[in-house]
Design a protein around this motif. Structure first.
Motif, PDB file in Angstrom:
ATOM      1  N   PHE A 157     -50.520 -11.238 -64.727  1.00  0.00           N
ATOM      2  CA  PHE A 157     -51.818 -10.577 -64.542  1.00  0.00           C
ATOM      3  C   PHE A 157     -52.694 -10.777 -65.788  1.00  0.00           C
ATOM      4  O   PHE A 157     -52.308 -10.390 -66.893  1.00  0.00           O
ATOM      5  CB  PHE A 157     -51.575  -9.084 -64.290  1.00  0.00           C
ATOM      6  CG  PHE A 157     -52.764  -8.324 -63.775  1.00  0.00           C
ATOM      7  CD1 PHE A 157     -52.967  -8.165 -62.407  1.00  0.00           C
ATOM      8  CD2 PHE A 157     -53.666  -7.740 -64.650  1.00  0.00           C
ATOM      9  CE1 PHE A 157     -54.056  -7.444 -61.927  1.00  0.00           C
ATOM     10  CE2 PHE A 157     -54.759  -7.020 -64.186  1.00  0.00           C
ATOM     11  CZ  PHE A 157     -54.949  -6.867 -62.812  1.00  0.00           C
TER      12      PHE A 157
ATOM     13  N   ASP B 243     -64.700  -6.413 -57.139  1.00  0.00           N
ATOM     14  CA  ASP B 243     -63.590  -6.092 -56.233  1.00  0.00           C
ATOM     15  C   ASP B 243     -62.216  -6.391 -56.831  1.00  0.00           C
ATOM     16  O   ASP B 243     -61.251  -6.603 -56.106  1.00  0.00           O
ATOM     17  CB  ASP B 243     -63.783  -6.701 -54.830  1.00  0.00           C
ATOM     18  CG  ASP B 243     -64.213  -8.136 -54.907  1.00  0.00           C
ATOM     19  OD1 ASP B 243     -64.111  -8.683 -56.005  1.00  0.00           O
ATOM     20  OD2 ASP B 243     -64.656  -8.691 -53.882  1.00  0.00           O
ATOM     21  N   VAL B 244     -62.130  -6.348 -58.152  1.00  0.00           N
ATOM     22  CA  VAL B 244     -60.810  -6.370 -58.809  1.00  0.00           C
ATOM     23  C   VAL B 244     -60.575  -4.981 -59.430  1.00  0.00           C
ATOM     24  O   VAL B 244     -61.532  -4.232 -59.620  1.00  0.00           O
ATOM     25  CB  VAL B 244     -60.744  -7.452 -59.920  1.00  0.00           C
ATOM     26  CG1 VAL B 244     -60.916  -8.852 -59.343  1.00  0.00           C
ATOM     27  CG2 VAL B 244     -61.754  -7.168 -61.029  1.00  0.00           C
TER      28      VAL B 244
ATOM     29  N   ASP C 134     -58.074 -11.216 -63.223  1.00  0.00           N
ATOM     30  CA  ASP C 134     -57.474 -10.399 -62.153  1.00  0.00           C
ATOM     31  C   ASP C 134     -57.906  -8.940 -62.216  1.00  0.00           C
ATOM     32  O   ASP C 134     -57.662  -8.175 -61.280  1.00  0.00           O
ATOM     33  CB  ASP C 134     -55.945 -10.416 -62.279  1.00  0.00           C
ATOM     34  CG  ASP C 134     -55.380 -11.809 -62.132  1.00  0.00           C
ATOM     35  OD1 ASP C 134     -55.712 -12.469 -61.143  1.00  0.00           O
ATOM     36  OD2 ASP C 134     -54.603 -12.229 -63.019  1.00  0.00           O
ATOM     37  N   GLY C 135     -58.463  -8.542 -63.349  1.00  0.00           N
ATOM     38  CA  GLY C 135     -58.873  -7.154 -63.515  1.00  0.00           C
ATOM     39  C   GLY C 135     -59.874  -7.083 -64.652  1.00  0.00           C
ATOM     40  O   GLY C 135     -60.024  -8.047 -65.406  1.00  0.00           O
TER      41      GLY C 135
ATOM     42  N   SER D 242     -66.774  -0.162 -60.762  1.00  0.00           N
ATOM     43  CA  SER D 242     -65.869  -0.381 -59.633  1.00  0.00           C
ATOM     44  C   SER D 242     -66.623  -0.771 -58.378  1.00  0.00           C
ATOM     45  O   SER D 242     -66.106  -1.522 -57.556  1.00  0.00           O
ATOM     46  CB  SER D 242     -64.962   0.830 -59.411  1.00  0.00           C
ATOM     47  OG  SER D 242     -65.734   1.927 -59.071  1.00  0.00           O
TER      48      SER D 242
ATOM     49  N   ASN E  53     -50.375  -1.804 -56.804  1.00  0.00           N
ATOM     50  CA  ASN E  53     -50.665  -1.553 -55.388  1.00  0.00           C
ATOM     51  C   ASN E  53     -50.145  -0.206 -54.926  1.00  0.00           C
ATOM     52  O   ASN E  53     -50.719   0.416 -54.033  1.00  0.00           O
ATOM     53  CB  ASN E  53     -50.068  -2.661 -54.520  1.00  0.00           C
ATOM     54  CG  ASN E  53     -50.802  -3.972 -54.718  1.00  0.00           C
ATOM     55  OD1 ASN E  53     -51.971  -3.983 -55.089  1.00  0.00           O
ATOM     56  ND2 ASN E  53     -50.115  -5.086 -54.505  1.00  0.00           N
TER      57      ASN E  53
ATOM     58  N   MET F 183     -56.149  -9.906 -67.486  1.00  0.00           N
ATOM     59  CA  MET F 183     -57.302  -9.016 -67.423  1.00  0.00           C
ATOM     60  C   MET F 183     -58.299  -9.387 -68.508  1.00  0.00           C
ATOM     61  O   MET F 183     -57.923  -9.688 -69.638  1.00  0.00           O
ATOM     62  CB  MET F 183     -56.839  -7.574 -67.611  1.00  0.00           C
ATOM     63  CG  MET F 183     -57.974  -6.585 -67.551  1.00  0.00           C
ATOM     64  SD  MET F 183     -57.411  -4.973 -67.036  1.00  0.00           S
ATOM     65  CE  MET F 183     -56.106  -4.723 -68.184  1.00  0.00           C
TER      66      MET F 183
ATOM     67  N   VAL G 236     -64.708 -12.328 -63.681  1.00  0.00           N
ATOM     68  CA  VAL G 236     -63.910 -12.333 -62.443  1.00  0.00           C
ATOM     69  C   VAL G 236     -64.053 -13.690 -61.743  1.00  0.00           C
ATOM     70  O   VAL G 236     -63.075 -14.276 -61.283  1.00  0.00           O
ATOM     71  CB  VAL G 236     -64.327 -11.170 -61.507  1.00  0.00           C
ATOM     72  CG1 VAL G 236     -63.661 -11.286 -60.147  1.00  0.00           C
ATOM     73  CG2 VAL G 236     -63.998  -9.825 -62.157  1.00  0.00           C
TER      74      VAL G 236
ATOM     75  N   ARG H  81     -47.899  -6.051 -60.352  1.00  0.00           N
ATOM     76  CA  ARG H  81     -48.813  -6.009 -59.201  1.00  0.00           C
ATOM     77  C   ARG H  81     -48.321  -5.022 -58.145  1.00  0.00           C
ATOM     78  O   ARG H  81     -49.124  -4.318 -57.517  1.00  0.00           O
ATOM     79  CB  ARG H  81     -48.998  -7.406 -58.609  1.00  0.00           C
ATOM     80  CG  ARG H  81     -49.882  -8.278 -59.498  1.00  0.00           C
ATOM     81  CD  ARG H  81     -49.974  -9.705 -58.989  1.00  0.00           C
ATOM     82  NE  ARG H  81     -50.571 -10.558 -59.999  1.00  0.00           N
ATOM     83  CZ  ARG H  81     -51.841 -10.979 -59.998  1.00  0.00           C
ATOM     84  NH1 ARG H  81     -52.652 -10.656 -59.015  1.00  0.00           N
ATOM     85  NH2 ARG H  81     -52.295 -11.742 -60.970  1.00  0.00           N
TER      86      ARG H  81
END
Ligand code: MIC
Ligand code: MG
Length: 292
Positions: free
Chosen positions: A150, A200-201, A179-180, A196, A12, A152, A174, A8
């Protein structure tokens, strides 16, 4: 720091984060020393390289775990693992997540194909219902013990159901706790932007070669809102081509002189492995033994 937290943090710190396929422990060591921040174990790669099988859901959880353990013991970069469809129902998926965490993985992706899965860039894929995939995700999310691990969700829906349906599925995934989103085999700037903007992940773009997607640059993908760029088998494909040339040359020429220049030298190999440090320790130990 947990593997999930490292992943993570890397996510970021990088817009987007490049995630490179490392087919084995040594490749992971090279990727790290070259400066990469996140690595990937491909499901297709495990099937092809470790078992000589096609990417058709024939490898088991334990087959993949064995390769995860080899890589995480040799390299501390956060590792994302392809867990295909999770190997079964809710209990199996929960076990998969626990085993992946214990084996040191940082992230996984689980997909909405039927258990008889195919490579995402091949025709005639079949997918399960949104409800079934939502159950897979909930089982996975409930099973994690590290909140930073994480998880996904990959959707293969674009090929069969089109953009809007694939995005609707991604939203449901989601909502279920993913998480993705790995938007498999989408193709254009418009597709990436649509994913995208709707979610908002972080979105993952799969830049696998010889597939359905153009090889967009990380700059382009970043501008379109993509958070992760995956190169699942790039180094593996290159290694195979190099090996093919060596095998052919040996057969045709009777020696390898024509291809020695294409090889990693013994010195470079040893440098990546820290061989000389080990050797010095060994020398010191032997010297001590002799002084007694
Ligand atoms: C990402 C992938 O799931 C993999 O197993 O590496 C494959 C890659 C490929 O076959 O090119 C996929 O996209 O299905
Ligand atoms: Mg795969």
């Amino acid at each position: 720091m947990s593997a999930g937290k490292k992943f993570r943090d890397a996510l970021n710190a990088n817009q987007p984060l490049q995630i490179v396929g490392t087919i084995n422990a040594y490749s992971a060591i090279m990727a790290k020393q070259i400066g990469h921040q996140a690595i990937y174990l491909s499901g297709g790669g495990v099937a092809n390289a470790s078992y000589g099988l096609p990417d058709l859901g024939m490898t088991s959880l334990n087959d993949v775990i064995a390769d995860v353990q080899r890589i995480t013991s040799a390299c501390d970069l956060p590792l994302m693992v392809d867990i295909d469809t999770g190997w079964g129902g809710a209990f199996n998926i929960a076990k998969t997540i626990r085993d992946m965490e214990k084996a040191g993985a940082a992230a996984v992706h689980i997909e909405d194909q039927v258990a008889q899965k195919r490579c995402g860039h091949r025709p005639n894929k079949e997918i399960v219902s949104t409800e079934e995939m939502v159950d897979r995700i909930k089982a996975a999310v409930d099973a994690r013990t590290d909140k930073d691990f994480f998880i996904m969700a990959r959707t293969d829906a674009f090929a069969q159901e089109g953009l809007d349906a694939a995005i609707a599925r991604a939203k449901a995934y989601v909502e279920a706790g993913a998480d993705g989103i790995f938007a498999e085999a989408i193709q254009t700037e418009e597709h990436y932007r649509a994913f995208s903007e709707a979610l908002d992940v972080p979105i993952l773009a799969n830049m696998t070669e010889f597939g359905k997607t153009e090889l967009w640059s990380k700059q382009q993908l970043g501008e379109w809102g993509v958070g992760m760029v995956l190169y699942p088998l790039s180094a593996f494909r290159a290694m195979n081509k190099a090996a093919e040339l060596v095998y052919r040359t040996l057969l045709n020429d009777g020696d390898q002189k024509a291809v020695v220049d294409t090889m990693q030298t013994r010195m470079d190999l040893y440098d990546y492995l820290g061989y000389h440090d080990y050797e010095q320790k060994l020398d010191a130990l032997f010297a001590q033994g002799k002084n007694k």
